[in-house]
Design a protein around this motif. Structure first.
Motif, PDB file in Angstrom:
ATOM      1  N   ASP A   1      -5.787  -0.589  -4.652  1.00 17.26           N
ATOM      2  CA  ASP A   1      -5.232  -1.175  -3.433  1.00 17.26           C
ATOM      3  C   ASP A   1      -6.192  -2.217  -2.868  1.00 17.26           C
ATOM      4  O   ASP A   1      -7.147  -1.890  -2.192  1.00 17.26           O
ATOM      5  CB  ASP A   1      -4.953  -0.090  -2.388  1.00 17.26           C
ATOM      6  CG  ASP A   1      -4.101  -0.627  -1.240  1.00 17.26           C
ATOM      7  OD1 ASP A   1      -3.727  -1.816  -1.285  1.00 17.26           O
ATOM      8  OD2 ASP A   1      -3.807   0.147  -0.309  1.00 17.26           O
ATOM      9  N   GLU A   2      -5.917  -3.449  -3.146  1.00 19.19           N
ATOM     10  CA  GLU A   2      -6.751  -4.571  -2.702  1.00 19.19           C
ATOM     11  C   GLU A   2      -8.236  -4.292  -2.928  1.00 19.19           C
ATOM     12  O   GLU A   2      -9.034  -4.288  -1.979  1.00 19.19           O
ATOM     13  CB  GLU A   2      -6.479  -4.880  -1.227  1.00 19.19           C
ATOM     14  CG  GLU A   2      -5.012  -5.210  -0.992  1.00 19.19           C
ATOM     15  CD  GLU A   2      -4.790  -5.967   0.320  1.00 19.19           C
ATOM     16  OE1 GLU A   2      -5.712  -6.684   0.739  1.00 19.19           O
ATOM     17  OE2 GLU A   2      -3.701  -5.848   0.886  1.00 19.19           O
TER      18      GLU A   2
ATOM     19  N   SER B   1       0.834  -1.206   0.000  1.00 16.78           N
ATOM     20  CA  SER B   1       0.000   0.000   0.000  1.00 16.78           C
ATOM     21  C   SER B   1       0.861   1.246   0.000  1.00 16.78           C
ATOM     22  O   SER B   1       0.558   2.236  -0.665  1.00 16.78           O
ATOM     23  CB  SER B   1      -0.902   0.034   1.229  1.00 16.78           C
ATOM     24  OG  SER B   1      -1.779  -1.051   1.219  1.00 16.78           O
TER      25      SER B   1
HETATM   26 MG    MG Z   1      -2.196  -2.635   2.148  1.00 15.74          MG
END
Ligand code: MG
Ligand code: ATP
Lengths: 243, 223
Positions: free
Chosen positions: A161-162, A41
């Protein structure tokens, strides 16, 4: 398109990133994997300076994000981000969520922005939800709206991000589908994900980050079929076992 | 001496007391209007990244909250004129006192409400290219404002009651009016009871409005 050179980032005296080098070409889909807490991240957030790098250079579409003369708000709208928890604006309708950026940042007229917004909502299959509020949507629908919100800026790249980690398993597919379509259309994408199927199918390159550096950077075939790197082998064993 | 309750006195005093109540409302609304501006300003300063700015806002908030309103009113109305050489009109002084007082409490309300908004909202605003001011204006503030409504309503009631302290500087609000009636007819029991009932009517009306507003806000999309 995106060029990261010798990127370091520390929080206090914890060195999270210790010299990251990544190049992303225009139209390329880069998937980043790695253990929890390895700094995936943080890398993404350094690209549009949501996190300020400690040292190193990050160039986005020719603009150095550390340069004081760079309009960072412009860079952010060019390399915008899709979050794990969607972060839709709960006090606005779905359509207003999407048009806010075009109207305020790109100085588009309201009518024009709404036309663009409706087009994008159709594209992610949610045209009928334009007047709804985010809390009336499922997780998968929220994430598709968030993607439409990003697309409304006509960005050069999107950072994910995910994007499917907060979703119930049955809702993951619809979001990945939208992302696959984007990839096919030639959008430059950097995706942090645990969805190895997506990585194998869609990625041009897969990167393994661990201990603050890029350990492996390969096309998906070599990355998955023949993982020589011992920590990657270990990591892949774990994610594949746990789904 | 036998006490005999005279309801007639209550009824007779109502018209004058309502005149006083009118001033009470002006003081409250005027004071809170400026109090909200002060509160929003100092509340946002409290969220500044610079500790000096935060400290300055803190000094205002602590000073006002840490001293009795009565003392502030007497200082402003009787004390300051000795230094300035002139006295501000009582009504203006009254509004100033309500404003700086409610402002200190509202600053904390504003700070708390803004801080309660998920940091992800700020990031989402920034990532679509809005600058910090725009993100505050279009994304954080509207959400925070909804959360401020209940405590602001509460502050409205507190400030309304606080205006009664302003009788000390001679503002002809509700309690002062009652006081003046008592000076003439000596019917303290009936007159102050009527004052109390009028205050109660006003605070209950505010509370009722507040519940309606809260309901409305809840119906339109929330978190
Ligand atoms: Mg992360
Ligand atoms: N704002 C911050 N302040 C302090 N430490 C932070 C901050 N943000 C991240 N970290 C730390 O940096 C490290 C890397 O965090 P990061 O979120 O980038 O990891 P990640 O690879 O994305 O992990 P995950 O898979 O859990 O999302 C972690 O140890 C985290 O605790």
């Amino acid at each position: 398109m995106i060029s990261i050179k010798n990127l370091h980032k520390s929080f206090g005296h914890i060195n999270v990133l210790k010299g990251i080098n990544i190049e992303v070409a225009q139209g390329e889909v880069l998937v980043i994997v790695g253990p929890s807490g390895s700094g995936k991240s943080t890398v993404l957030r350094c690209i549009n300076r949501l996190e300020v790098p400690t040292s190193g250079t990050v160039i986005v579409d020719g603009l150095d994000i550390m340069d004081k003369s760079t309009d960072i708000n412009f860079v952010r709208s060019e390399a915008t981000m899709v979050f794990q928890h969607f972060n839709l604006f709960p006090h606005m309708t779905v359509l207003d969520n999407i048009t806010l950026g075009p109207i305020k940042v790109k100085k588009m007229s309201k009518a024009e922005a709404e036309k663009l917004g409706m087009g994008l909502l159709s594209k992610v299959g949610l045209a009928d939800k334009a007047k709804n509020y985010p809390d009336q949507l499922s997780g998968g629908q929220k994430q598709r709206v968030a993607i439409a919100r990003s697309l409304a800026l006509r960005p050069k790249a999107i950072l994910f991000d995910e994007p499917t980690s907060a979703l119930d398993p049955e809702l993951v597919g619809e979001v990945l589908e939208v992302m696959k379509n984007l990839a096919t259309e030639g959008m430059t994408m950097v995706v942090v994900t645990h969805e190895m199927g997506f990585a194998q199918e869609v990625a041009d390159r897969v990167i393994f980050i661990d201990e603050g550096v890029v350990q492996v950077d390969k096309p998906p075939k070599e990355f998955f079929i023949n993982p020589e790197h011992p920590r990657l082998k270990d990591f892949l064993g774990k994610v594949i076992v746990h789904g | 001496m036998a006490f005999n309750f005279e309801p007639k006195v209550m009824i007779e005093s109502v018209p004058m007391l309502l005149k006083g109540a009118e001033l009470t409302i002006y003081l409250t609304v005027g004071g809170l209007f400026f109090g909200f501006i002060l509160g929003a300003f100092f509340g946002l300063l409290k969220l500044s990244r610079s500790w000096i700015i935060r400290k300055c806002a803190g000094v205002y908030i602590e000073t006002i909250r840490g001293t009795p309103m009565l003392v502030q009113a007497m200082f402003l109305y009787f004390g300051l004129p000795m230094a300035l050489g002139f006295r501000i009109p009582a009504m203006v002084a009254g509004i100033i006192i309500i404003a700086i007082n409610s402002g200190a409490y509202i600053a904390e309300i504003v700070r708390g409400a803004v801080q309660s908004i998920n940091p992800g909202q700020m990031e989402a605003g920034r990532t679509i290219g809005l600058n910090a001011m725009q993100t505050m204006r279009y994304i954080i503030w509207p959400q925070a404002f909804r959360r401020m409504v209940p405590p602001l309503g509460n502050q409205f009631i507190i400030s309304l009651k606080d205006t009664s302290l302003l009788m000390i500087i001679g503002v002809g609000e509700l309690l002062r009016t009652g006081d003046e009636i008592v000076a003439v007819n000596f019917r303290a029991f009936e007159v102050y009871l009527t004052c109390g009932l009028i205050y109660l009517c006003m605070t209950m009306s505010i509370a009722k409005c507040l519940r309606i507003i809260e309901k409305r806000l809840q119906m339109r999309g929330k978190a």
